[in-house]
Motif scaffolding. Structure first.
Motif, PDB file in Angstrom:
ATOM      1  N   GLY A   1      18.495   1.509  13.306  1.00 34.73           N
ATOM      2  CA  GLY A   1      17.060   1.779  13.184  1.00 34.73           C
ATOM      3  C   GLY A   1      16.800   2.701  12.005  1.00 34.73           C
ATOM      4  O   GLY A   1      15.841   2.504  11.245  1.00 34.73           O
ATOM      5  N   LEU A   2      17.670   3.688  11.837  1.00 31.48           N
ATOM      6  CA  LEU A   2      17.460   4.637  10.742  1.00 31.48           C
ATOM      7  C   LEU A   2      17.579   3.943   9.387  1.00 31.48           C
ATOM      8  O   LEU A   2      16.797   4.226   8.467  1.00 31.48           O
ATOM      9  CB  LEU A   2      18.464   5.793  10.867  1.00 31.48           C
ATOM     10  CG  LEU A   2      18.365   6.888   9.817  1.00 31.48           C
ATOM     11  CD1 LEU A   2      16.948   7.441   9.703  1.00 31.48           C
ATOM     12  CD2 LEU A   2      19.331   8.027  10.140  1.00 31.48           C
TER      13      LEU A   2
ATOM     14  N   TYR B   1      10.245  10.458  14.354  1.00 31.36           N
ATOM     15  CA  TYR B   1      11.675  10.500  14.653  1.00 31.36           C
ATOM     16  C   TYR B   1      12.329  11.402  13.602  1.00 31.36           C
ATOM     17  O   TYR B   1      12.177  11.178  12.396  1.00 31.36           O
ATOM     18  CB  TYR B   1      12.213   9.068  14.597  1.00 31.36           C
ATOM     19  CG  TYR B   1      13.697   8.933  14.713  1.00 31.36           C
ATOM     20  CD1 TYR B   1      14.376   9.396  15.832  1.00 31.36           C
ATOM     21  CD2 TYR B   1      14.435   8.315  13.701  1.00 31.36           C
ATOM     22  CE1 TYR B   1      15.747   9.259  15.933  1.00 31.36           C
ATOM     23  CE2 TYR B   1      15.796   8.164  13.793  1.00 31.36           C
ATOM     24  CZ  TYR B   1      16.452   8.650  14.920  1.00 31.36           C
ATOM     25  OH  TYR B   1      17.807   8.515  15.016  1.00 31.36           O
TER      26      TYR B   1
ATOM     27  N   ASP C   1       6.868   2.785  13.115  1.00 31.41           N
ATOM     28  CA  ASP C   1       8.069   2.742  13.942  1.00 31.41           C
ATOM     29  C   ASP C   1       7.572   2.320  15.327  1.00 31.41           C
ATOM     30  O   ASP C   1       6.993   3.108  16.064  1.00 31.41           O
ATOM     31  CB  ASP C   1       8.738   4.122  13.973  1.00 31.41           C
ATOM     32  CG  ASP C   1      10.017   4.121  14.788  1.00 31.41           C
ATOM     33  OD1 ASP C   1      10.165   3.248  15.656  1.00 31.41           O
ATOM     34  OD2 ASP C   1      10.860   5.010  14.566  1.00 31.41           O
TER      35      ASP C   1
ATOM     36  N   ALA D   1      13.955  -0.138  16.008  1.00 29.94           N
ATOM     37  CA  ALA D   1      15.363   0.180  16.274  1.00 29.94           C
ATOM     38  C   ALA D   1      15.794  -0.768  17.393  1.00 29.94           C
ATOM     39  O   ALA D   1      15.502  -0.544  18.573  1.00 29.94           O
ATOM     40  CB  ALA D   1      15.532   1.640  16.684  1.00 29.94           C
TER      41      ALA D   1
ATOM     42  N   THR E   1      18.507  -1.112  18.524  1.00 28.19           N
ATOM     43  CA  THR E   1      19.465  -0.335  19.303  1.00 28.19           C
ATOM     44  C   THR E   1      18.941  -0.056  20.724  1.00 28.19           C
ATOM     45  O   THR E   1      19.739   0.129  21.646  1.00 28.19           O
ATOM     46  CB  THR E   1      19.663   1.014  18.564  1.00 28.19           C
ATOM     47  OG1 THR E   1      19.974   0.738  17.201  1.00 28.19           O
ATOM     48  CG2 THR E   1      20.722   1.866  19.184  1.00 28.19           C
ATOM     49  N   LYS E   2      17.615  -0.016  20.873  1.00 27.35           N
ATOM     50  CA  LYS E   2      17.028   0.389  22.160  1.00 27.35           C
ATOM     51  C   LYS E   2      16.846  -0.839  23.066  1.00 27.35           C
ATOM     52  O   LYS E   2      17.805  -1.392  23.547  1.00 27.35           O
ATOM     53  CB  LYS E   2      15.712   1.128  21.942  1.00 27.35           C
ATOM     54  CG  LYS E   2      15.688   2.070  20.752  1.00 27.35           C
ATOM     55  CD  LYS E   2      16.587   3.254  20.933  1.00 27.35           C
ATOM     56  CE  LYS E   2      16.481   4.192  19.730  1.00 27.35           C
ATOM     57  NZ  LYS E   2      17.626   5.025  19.525  1.00 27.35           N
TER      58      LYS E   2
ATOM     59  N   TRP F   1      17.763   5.376  24.075  1.00 22.93           N
ATOM     60  CA  TRP F   1      17.009   4.891  25.224  1.00 22.93           C
ATOM     61  C   TRP F   1      16.974   3.373  25.185  1.00 22.93           C
ATOM     62  O   TRP F   1      17.491   2.764  24.249  1.00 22.93           O
ATOM     63  CB  TRP F   1      15.578   5.459  25.251  1.00 22.93           C
ATOM     64  CG  TRP F   1      14.953   5.720  23.903  1.00 22.93           C
ATOM     65  CD1 TRP F   1      15.286   6.748  23.065  1.00 22.93           C
ATOM     66  CD2 TRP F   1      13.923   4.987  23.240  1.00 22.93           C
ATOM     67  NE1 TRP F   1      14.496   6.686  21.927  1.00 22.93           N
ATOM     68  CE2 TRP F   1      13.657   5.625  22.012  1.00 22.93           C
ATOM     69  CE3 TRP F   1      13.179   3.862  23.584  1.00 22.93           C
ATOM     70  CZ2 TRP F   1      12.699   5.177  21.119  1.00 22.93           C
ATOM     71  CZ3 TRP F   1      12.212   3.404  22.693  1.00 22.93           C
ATOM     72  CH2 TRP F   1      11.988   4.074  21.473  1.00 22.93           C
TER      73      TRP F   1
HETATM   74  C1  LIG Z   1      11.802   6.342  17.484  1.00 25.69           C
HETATM   75  C2  LIG Z   1      13.126   6.033  16.878  1.00 25.69           C
HETATM   76  N1  LIG Z   1      13.138   5.369  15.733  1.00 25.69           N
HETATM   77  C3  LIG Z   1      14.297   5.060  15.121  1.00 25.69           C
HETATM   78  C4  LIG Z   1      15.498   5.409  15.676  1.00 25.69           C
HETATM   79  C5  LIG Z   1      16.772   5.084  14.937  1.00 25.69           C
HETATM   80  O1  LIG Z   1      17.497   4.109  15.573  1.00 25.69           O
HETATM   81  P1  LIG Z   1      19.096   4.045  15.414  1.00 25.69           P
HETATM   82  O2  LIG Z   1      19.673   4.958  16.429  1.00 25.69           O
HETATM   83  O3  LIG Z   1      19.406   2.615  15.613  1.00 25.69           O
HETATM   84  O4  LIG Z   1      19.399   4.489  13.998  1.00 25.69           O
HETATM   85  C6  LIG Z   1      15.536   6.096  16.882  1.00 25.69           C
HETATM   86  C7  LIG Z   1      16.829   6.480  17.501  1.00 25.69           C
HETATM   87  O5  LIG Z   1      16.913   7.251  18.412  1.00 25.69           O
HETATM   88  C8  LIG Z   1      14.315   6.438  17.496  1.00 25.69           C
HETATM   89  O6  LIG Z   1      14.277   7.128  18.648  1.00 25.69           O
END
Ligand SMILES: Cc1ncc(COP(=O)(O)O)c(C=O)c1O
Length: 390
Positions: free
Chosen positions: A86-87, A111, A183, A205, A207-208, A339
């Motif tokens: 996500g970052l 974030y 975001d 992201a 990832t969530k 999360w």
């Molecule tokens: C709101 C939000 N945006 C972006 C990210 C980034 O995601 P990643 O962990 O995949 O880099 C996070 C990660 O915790 C997040 O909480």
């Protein structure tokens, strides 16, 4: 090639072709760095951008193109690029649309690594950055300069949970010719239809919720706009972004249950948030669906759900050592960032360290409500609350 190939060559050239007539429901996982062409003319004619064909694994495989297509569809858009986290998706947007001399606006509750990225861009890349009050609404107009190119939003801020007025911000930005990016991870693209509210670029992201298993890191940048995707694709190529096809497959596999999981997280989280609201130890429940949350009315107007992430502010009578003891005493909730997975998580934050302005009293603790039974999670919180004064 001669029939007398060496064993080594035979090991490399397998002659494999996907079986004709084999159709199954899951997407095949196509591994490739190198993609081969029938002849030189075919190689020269094929373009890496625009997803018109396959040229090299970094620029896409059938597996990653399928995931990109599905993510764009979920958000109601046309284009998507995948990144390794996500970052890195946040960073891709910044580097695609900003250059030295430009100005970007980032919400003060963003974030935190996106704020950190802002500080880096300002220090080393000559890009001016201002952090704005997430509840600013149309007031954003006063912060827009001649060189403002991008306004970031996050709905809601994933720790302090303020819900911004995205349509108001986007309307002002559009009138002034400034791009908007969101975001949109909190709502997974389900509970907030960003493009319908005027946003130009969505970042997720994956990832969530999209992965849902706490086992994949991946990001996506999504847009409806052909001009914007071209810039994003070039930045994506120049920065060498690529994702593992195994990870892409894991996300594809989870997408069919995305909404069911999101709704289950939402249902449990609201039950727990309501229960916490009545607890004397808790001063405020920062859940967008509850009136104590700044921007609650905006959430009611613009959102159709809430997912599993929310925060509480403990009564100011409790010192950090006590709220840390609360978090340490939780048994079902694990202590950990992120999360959207099946497991409930809990993290205490030192808000004054991550916000320019923070006027609330009391320690903030964030909960990610997983897929356990809500009553079991309530019982866990109750026993941990009882440790506050021990
Ligand atoms: C709101 C939000 N945006 C972006 C990210 C980034 O995601 P990643 O962990 O995949 O880099 C996070 C990660 O915790 C997040 O909480």
């Amino acid at each position: 090639m001669s029939e007398n190939k060496s064993l080594q060559t035979t090991l490399v050239h397998t002659g494999y072709r996907a079986p004709e007539g084999f159709s199954a429901l899951p997407m095949a996982v196509h591994h490739a760095s190198t993609v081969v062409f029938d002849n030189v003319a075919a190689m020269r004619n094929r373009r890496w951008h625009g997803k018109g064909g396959y040229t090299y694994g970094l620029h896409g495989t059938p597996t990653t193109f399928t995931l990109e297509g599905r993510l764009a569809e979920i958000e109601g858009a046309r284009h998507c690029v995948l990144t390794s986290s996500g970052l890195s998706a946040l960073a891709l947007v910044n580097f695609a649309f900003l250059k030295a001399g430009d100005h970007v606006l980032i919400p003060d509750n963003a974030y935190n690594p996106n704020r950190e990225l802002g500080a880096w861009m300002s220090r080393d890349f000559g890009i001016a950055v201002d952090y704005y009050d997430p509840l600013i609404g149309v007031g954003i107009g006063a912060l827009i300069r001649d060189n403002t190119r991008l306004i970031w939003t996050e709905a809601p801020g994933s720790i302090s949970m303020e819900v911004p007025d995205i349509p108001a911000i986007c309307q002002v930005a559009r009138q002034r010719g400034v791009l908007t990016a969101i975001d949109n991870t909190w709502s997974a693209g389900l509970a907030f239809r960003a493009f319908e509210h005027g946003v130009d670029i969505v970042m997720q992201a994956l990832t969530k919720y999209q992965s849902g298993g706490s086992d994949v890191l991946m990001g996506a940048v999504i847009t409806r706009d052909q001009r914007l995707i071209e810039k994003l694709e070039y930045a994506h190529m120049r920065l060498g972004h690529g994702v593992s096809v195994e990870d892409a497959y894991l996300v594809l596999r989870s997408l069919s249950s995305l909404k069911l999981r999101f709704d289950a997280h939402d249902k449990s989280a609201r039950k727990i948030a309501h229960w916490l609201q009545a607890r004397p130890e808790i001063a405020k429940v920062l859940h967008p669906a509850l009136p104590d949350c700044p921007g609650h009315e905006t959430w009611k107007r613009d959102f159709t759900g809430a997912g599993g992430l929310f925060s509480v502010l403990f009564d100011k009578a409790y010192a950090e050592a006590q709220t840390d003891r609360f978090v340490d005493s939780l048994k079902l909730f694990k202590i950990g960032y992120s999360w959207g997975g099946a497991h409930s998580l809990c993290v205490p934050y030192r808000m004054p360290e991550i916000r320019k302005t923070w006027n609330e009293e009391g320690i903030l603790v964030r909960f990610n409500i997983g897929l356990e039974e809500a009553d079991d999670l309530i019982a866990d919180i109750l026993q941990a609350l009882q440790q506050l004064n021990s």
